[in-house]
Design a protein around this motif. Structure first.
Motif, PDB file in Angstrom:
ATOM      1  N   GLU A 114      17.682  13.433  -4.109  1.00  0.00           N
ATOM      2  CA  GLU A 114      17.133  13.131  -3.133  1.00  0.00           C
ATOM      3  C   GLU A 114      15.478  13.849  -3.550  1.00  0.00           C
ATOM      4  OE1 GLU A 114      16.073  15.241   1.656  1.00  0.00           O
ATOM      5  OE2 GLU A 114      18.137  15.396   0.348  1.00  0.00           O
ATOM      6  N   ASP A 115      15.454  14.681  -4.532  1.00  0.00           N
ATOM      7  CA  ASP A 115      14.413  15.105  -5.519  1.00  0.00           C
ATOM      8  C   ASP A 115      13.636  14.306  -6.227  1.00  0.00           C
ATOM      9  OD1 ASP A 115      14.536  17.682  -3.811  1.00  0.00           O
ATOM     10  OD2 ASP A 115      15.493  18.776  -5.653  1.00  0.00           O
ATOM     11  N   VAL A 116      14.391  13.211  -6.089  1.00  0.00           N
ATOM     12  CA  VAL A 116      13.441  12.262  -7.965  1.00  0.00           C
ATOM     13  C   VAL A 116      12.673  11.271  -6.828  1.00  0.00           C
ATOM     14  CG1 VAL A 116      14.256  10.601  -9.607  1.00  0.00           C
ATOM     15  CG2 VAL A 116      15.168  12.918  -9.352  1.00  0.00           C
ATOM     16  N   CYS A 117      13.587  10.558  -5.590  1.00  0.00           N
ATOM     17  CA  CYS A 117      13.266   9.906  -4.540  1.00  0.00           C
ATOM     18  C   CYS A 117      11.993  10.454  -4.000  1.00  0.00           C
ATOM     19  CB  CYS A 117      14.269   9.156  -3.519  1.00  0.00           C
ATOM     20  SG  CYS A 117      15.837   8.322  -4.632  1.00  0.00           S
ATOM     21  N   LYS A 118      11.919  11.162  -3.863  1.00  0.00           N
ATOM     22  CA  LYS A 118       9.971  11.907  -3.326  1.00  0.00           C
ATOM     23  C   LYS A 118       9.264  11.779  -4.158  1.00  0.00           C
ATOM     24  CE  LYS A 118      12.853  14.643   0.740  1.00  0.00           C
ATOM     25  NZ  LYS A 118      12.464  15.364   0.722  1.00  0.00           N
ATOM     26  N   GLU A 119      10.188  12.383  -5.580  1.00  0.00           N
ATOM     27  CA  GLU A 119       8.811  12.466  -6.535  1.00  0.00           C
ATOM     28  C   GLU A 119       8.101  10.901  -7.118  1.00  0.00           C
ATOM     29  OE1 GLU A 119      11.054  14.028  -9.944  1.00  0.00           O
ATOM     30  OE2 GLU A 119      11.113  16.303  -9.133  1.00  0.00           O
ATOM     31  N   LYS A 156       1.168  -1.250  -0.163  1.00  0.00           N
ATOM     32  CA  LYS A 156      -0.121   0.142   0.450  1.00  0.00           C
ATOM     33  C   LYS A 156       0.366   1.202   0.188  1.00  0.00           C
ATOM     34  CE  LYS A 156      -3.786  -1.695   2.645  1.00  0.00           C
ATOM     35  NZ  LYS A 156      -4.798  -2.040   3.562  1.00  0.00           N
ATOM     36  N   LYS A 157       2.467   1.105   0.661  1.00  0.00           N
ATOM     37  CA  LYS A 157       2.768   2.747   1.017  1.00  0.00           C
ATOM     38  C   LYS A 157       4.119   2.100  -0.598  1.00  0.00           C
ATOM     39  CE  LYS A 157       5.131   5.602   3.970  1.00  0.00           C
ATOM     40  NZ  LYS A 157       5.975   5.624   3.285  1.00  0.00           N
ATOM     41  N   SER A 158       4.687   3.177  -0.931  1.00  0.00           N
ATOM     42  CA  SER A 158       5.875   3.461  -1.579  1.00  0.00           C
ATOM     43  C   SER A 158       7.388   3.667  -0.560  1.00  0.00           C
ATOM     44  CB  SER A 158       5.945   4.117  -2.800  1.00  0.00           C
ATOM     45  OG  SER A 158       7.423   4.240  -3.056  1.00  0.00           O
ATOM     46  N   GLY A 159       8.438   3.054  -0.752  1.00  0.00           N
ATOM     47  CA  GLY A 159       9.449   3.572   0.294  1.00  0.00           C
ATOM     48  C   GLY A 159       9.965   4.269  -0.223  1.00  0.00           C
ATOM     49  N   TRP A 160      10.233   4.786  -1.858  1.00  0.00           N
ATOM     50  CA  TRP A 160      11.045   5.838  -2.064  1.00  0.00           C
ATOM     51  C   TRP A 160      11.432   6.893  -1.081  1.00  0.00           C
ATOM     52  CZ3 TRP A 160      14.802   4.151  -4.747  1.00  0.00           C
ATOM     53  CH2 TRP A 160      14.163   3.654  -5.927  1.00  0.00           C
ATOM     54  N   ASP A 161      10.326   6.967  -0.715  1.00  0.00           N
ATOM     55  CA  ASP A 161      10.484   8.060  -0.013  1.00  0.00           C
ATOM     56  C   ASP A 161      11.005   8.336   1.689  1.00  0.00           C
ATOM     57  OD1 ASP A 161       7.884   7.289   1.362  1.00  0.00           O
ATOM     58  OD2 ASP A 161       7.429   9.510   1.430  1.00  0.00           O
ATOM     59  N   ASP A 162      11.578   7.193   1.915  1.00  0.00           N
ATOM     60  CA  ASP A 162      12.151   6.367   3.255  1.00  0.00           C
ATOM     61  C   ASP A 162      13.375   7.055   3.312  1.00  0.00           C
ATOM     62  OD1 ASP A 162      11.625   4.766   5.420  1.00  0.00           O
ATOM     63  OD2 ASP A 162      13.406   4.387   4.846  1.00  0.00           O
ATOM     64  N   PRO A 163      13.520   7.863   4.535  1.00  0.00           N
ATOM     65  CA  PRO A 163      15.789   8.112   4.409  1.00  0.00           C
ATOM     66  C   PRO A 163      16.671   7.222   4.329  1.00  0.00           C
ATOM     67  CG  PRO A 163      13.717   9.090   6.561  1.00  0.00           C
ATOM     68  CD  PRO A 163      13.390   8.289   5.980  1.00  0.00           C
ATOM     69  N   LYS A 164      15.713   6.070   4.755  1.00  0.00           N
ATOM     70  CA  LYS A 164      17.190   4.444   4.539  1.00  0.00           C
ATOM     71  C   LYS A 164      17.019   4.946   2.823  1.00  0.00           C
ATOM     72  CE  LYS A 164      18.339   3.971   8.618  1.00  0.00           C
ATOM     73  NZ  LYS A 164      19.890   4.071   9.467  1.00  0.00           N
ATOM     74  N   THR A 165      16.099   4.696   2.237  1.00  0.00           N
ATOM     75  CA  THR A 165      16.517   4.276   0.924  1.00  0.00           C
ATOM     76  C   THR A 165      16.818   5.706   0.166  1.00  0.00           C
ATOM     77  OG1 THR A 165      14.492   3.428   1.367  1.00  0.00           O
ATOM     78  CG2 THR A 165      14.526   4.191  -0.731  1.00  0.00           C
ATOM     79  N   ILE A 166      16.509   7.070   0.470  1.00  0.00           N
ATOM     80  CA  ILE A 166      17.437   7.804  -0.160  1.00  0.00           C
ATOM     81  C   ILE A 166      18.812   7.674   0.441  1.00  0.00           C
ATOM     82  CG2 ILE A 166      17.792  10.315  -0.621  1.00  0.00           C
ATOM     83  CD1 ILE A 166      14.470  10.478   0.396  1.00  0.00           C
ATOM     84  N   GLU A 167      19.170   7.178   1.363  1.00  0.00           N
ATOM     85  CA  GLU A 167      20.004   7.432   1.872  1.00  0.00           C
ATOM     86  C   GLU A 167      21.547   6.489   0.848  1.00  0.00           C
ATOM     87  OE1 GLU A 167      22.844   7.167   5.997  1.00  0.00           O
ATOM     88  OE2 GLU A 167      21.784   5.800   5.896  1.00  0.00           O
ATOM     89  N   ALA A 168      21.074   5.468   0.831  1.00  0.00           N
ATOM     90  CA  ALA A 168      21.388   4.639   0.065  1.00  0.00           C
ATOM     91  C   ALA A 168      21.491   4.898  -1.718  1.00  0.00           C
ATOM     92  CB  ALA A 168      20.671   3.243  -0.290  1.00  0.00           C
ATOM     93  N   MET A 169      20.256   5.282  -2.235  1.00  0.00           N
ATOM     94  CA  MET A 169      19.836   5.895  -3.322  1.00  0.00           C
ATOM     95  C   MET A 169      21.817   6.648  -3.575  1.00  0.00           C
ATOM     96  SD  MET A 169      18.888   4.109  -5.438  1.00  0.00           S
ATOM     97  CE  MET A 169      17.926   4.860  -6.711  1.00  0.00           C
ATOM     98  N   LYS A 170      21.999   7.330  -2.705  1.00  0.00           N
ATOM     99  CA  LYS A 170      22.653   8.150  -3.071  1.00  0.00           C
ATOM    100  C   LYS A 170      23.982   8.087  -3.442  1.00  0.00           C
ATOM    101  CE  LYS A 170      20.808  12.628  -0.242  1.00  0.00           C
ATOM    102  NZ  LYS A 170      20.768  13.429   0.810  1.00  0.00           N
ATOM    103  N   LEU A 171      24.529   7.034  -2.762  1.00  0.00           N
ATOM    104  CA  LEU A 171      25.796   6.444  -2.957  1.00  0.00           C
ATOM    105  C   LEU A 171      25.909   6.454  -4.242  1.00  0.00           C
ATOM    106  CD1 LEU A 171      26.353   3.216  -0.047  1.00  0.00           C
ATOM    107  CD2 LEU A 171      27.145   5.406  -0.660  1.00  0.00           C
ATOM    108  N   LEU A 172      24.787   5.509  -5.353  1.00  0.00           N
ATOM    109  CA  LEU A 172      24.856   5.787  -6.491  1.00  0.00           C
ATOM    110  C   LEU A 172      24.298   7.524  -7.012  1.00  0.00           C
ATOM    111  CD1 LEU A 172      24.109   4.156  -8.732  1.00  0.00           C
ATOM    112  CD2 LEU A 172      21.884   4.226  -8.477  1.00  0.00           C
ATOM    113  N   GLU A 173      24.498   8.215  -6.502  1.00  0.00           N
ATOM    114  CA  GLU A 173      24.520   9.905  -7.167  1.00  0.00           C
ATOM    115  C   GLU A 173      25.778   9.619  -7.545  1.00  0.00           C
ATOM    116  OE1 GLU A 173      22.596  13.921  -6.733  1.00  0.00           O
ATOM    117  OE2 GLU A 173      22.160  12.029  -4.901  1.00  0.00           O
TER     118      GLU A 173
END
Length: 447
Positions: free
Chosen positions: A430-435, A245-262
């Motif tokens: 971070e902005d894209v993850c929230k989008e 029922k819920k996306s986790g893309w805006d979860d801080p832990k998710t964003i933190e991991a994706m910033k490594l890719l960034e």
């Protein structure tokens, strides 16, 4: 059949899939990807009922798959089936995108193949619209297919309203491939199971050449299962909640991991988005353009049979998360399904039952087709190529089933497109993850 609903849903589904899941990107002759999820002695026989007795049938079952690297081994296994039953098979290999277009057309015209691969991206949609043969009673009566012999998570991909619509074919895990020649030339130690993600990205930066002829790592924006999903879950982030029922893309832990890719995008450790859009990660690795790539266990046949990767590359477990200590592999598994309205549903079931048997699953592993879904049969797979395939087995110690919902393909395609802005340097991760979270939540709300 609920034909009006079937057509509207099938036509609504986008058929441009990401490079995911047990061969899911291809196996076409395109330069984008050479693959996308030998003979062996007869393995121990498995007790079957009618499926192992020769019926003298004149039926030829049409079987559709999307990975030509798996075709030789599957042909051998199906020849065993024909010898046992008299039922002949004819395999057609259709490229990943074309495969789903073909199934869509078959769903509209009532002419799906007799037996075919099903994927978690589409299974919920096909099952809920009565397109797949209900196998529940057949499995209940079978001496061969016992649900407890396969991972529960794989069954969950092919179960709808407590009914089974496919038999698990395989499982897959993800590991890190590396070019030994490039590491040797740079006088750098090979990756080890002790690496963290920070270690991997630091090495990638060192292995990148200023002239653009070589990059340290490749992680495409649309390769989630064999790419950034593993980083997210290793950091205790998530993509979709357990209740779907819920996306986790805006979860801080998710964003933190994706910033490594960034970071790897910004420091130039990866090829340009244009280069990656024109070439699969496997193509870039096997042509000596990148030093490292995360790839699924379904790629072994392609790398084994490629002269360059066979001579210069090897594989190791994925890095660990520095903070959590977790080394997560996203995993998935294909299912063997049949058309609900096929002309040969009894024969189709016999083939599916055999393909899911311990005998056939052991042979699938020994031939190096891929890791098998039947518990305890994949160890033989590690000897099918001269790579460190034990790394893939080791990755089963902490597995997370590939995120899915009824309309997976809708929000995945949206995610893939949104991430292009990060790869092009137009927006922050971070902005894209929230989008992505906002758009995904809209899709999930409609489910």
């Amino acid at each position: 059949m609920k034909m009006k609903k079937v057509l509207s849903l099938l036509l609504a589904g986008a058929m441009t899939f990401s490079l995911t899941a047990c061969g899911g990107g291809g196996s076409t002759t395109s330069t984008k990807s050479s693959a996308k999820s030998g003979s062996a002695a007869q393995t121990s026989s498995t007790s079957t009922k009618s499926s192992t007795s020769n019926t003298g049938s004149d039926v030829t079952l049409n079987v559709s798959i999307w990975d030509n690297n798996q075709e030789p081994g599957l042909k051998e296994i199906m020849a065993d089936f024909t010898a046992k039953t008299g039922i002949k098979t004819s395999i057609s290999v259709v490229g990943w995108n074309e495969y789903w277009t073909m199934l869509e057309a078959g769903a509209q015209g009532g002419s799906l193949p007799d037996v075919f691969w099903m994927h978690s991206n589409e299974s919920q949609r096909y099952m809920s619209n009565d397109m797949l043969l209900d196998l529940t009673d057949k499995i209940k009566e079978s001496d061969v297919i016992k649900p407890e012999n396969y991972p529960d998570d794989i069954w969950s991909l092919y179960t709808y309203d407590s009914k089974y619509y496919a038999v698990p074919k395989d499982i897959d895990t993800i590991a890190l491939w590396y070019n030994k020649k490039m590491f040797d030339e740079a006088k750098m130690d090979y990756p080890t199971a002790d690496w963290t993600w920070e270690d991997m990205f630091a090495a990638a930066k060192k292995l990148t050449k200023a002239d653009g002829s070589q990059h340290g790592i490749v992680i495409r924006n649309d390769n989630n299962q064999a790419g950034y999903y593993n980083m997210i879950y290793g950091n205790n982030g998530y993509v979709i909640s357990d209740d779907k029922k819920k996306s986790g893309w805006d979860d801080p832990k998710t964003i933190e991991a994706m910033k490594l890719l960034e970071g790897a995008i910004k420091d130039g450790s990866m090829p340009s988005l244009q280069t990656m859009s024109e070439n699969g990660e496997d193509v870039l690795l096997s042509s000596g353009k990148v030093a490292m790539a995360m790839q699924g266990s379904w790629m072994i046949a392609a790398f084994r049979d490629n002269e360059y990767t066979a001579a210069n590359c090897d594989v190791v477990e994925l890095p660990k998360n520095k903070a959590t200590g977790r080394r997560v592999s996203i995993y998935n598994g294909l299912g063997w399904a049949a058309s609900a309205n096929g002309a040969h549903t009894e024969e189709a079931w016999k083939l599916i039952e055999y393909l899911g048997s311990k005998e056939a699953q052991e042979k699938q592993a020994k031939l190096g087709v891929t890791m098998s879904a039947y518990k305890g049969t994949s160890e033989a797979w590690t000897g099918s190529a001269k790579f460190n395939l034990q790394a893939y087995i080791n990755m089963t110690q902490d597995m997370v089933i590939r995120p899915f919902s009824k309309n997976t393909i809708t929000w995945e395609n949206a995610d893939n497109a949104a991430l292009q802005a990060v790869y092009n340097g137009e927006k922050s991760m971070e902005d894209v993850c929230k989008e992505m979270a906002a758009k995904m939540n809209e899709v999930l709300a409609e489910e």
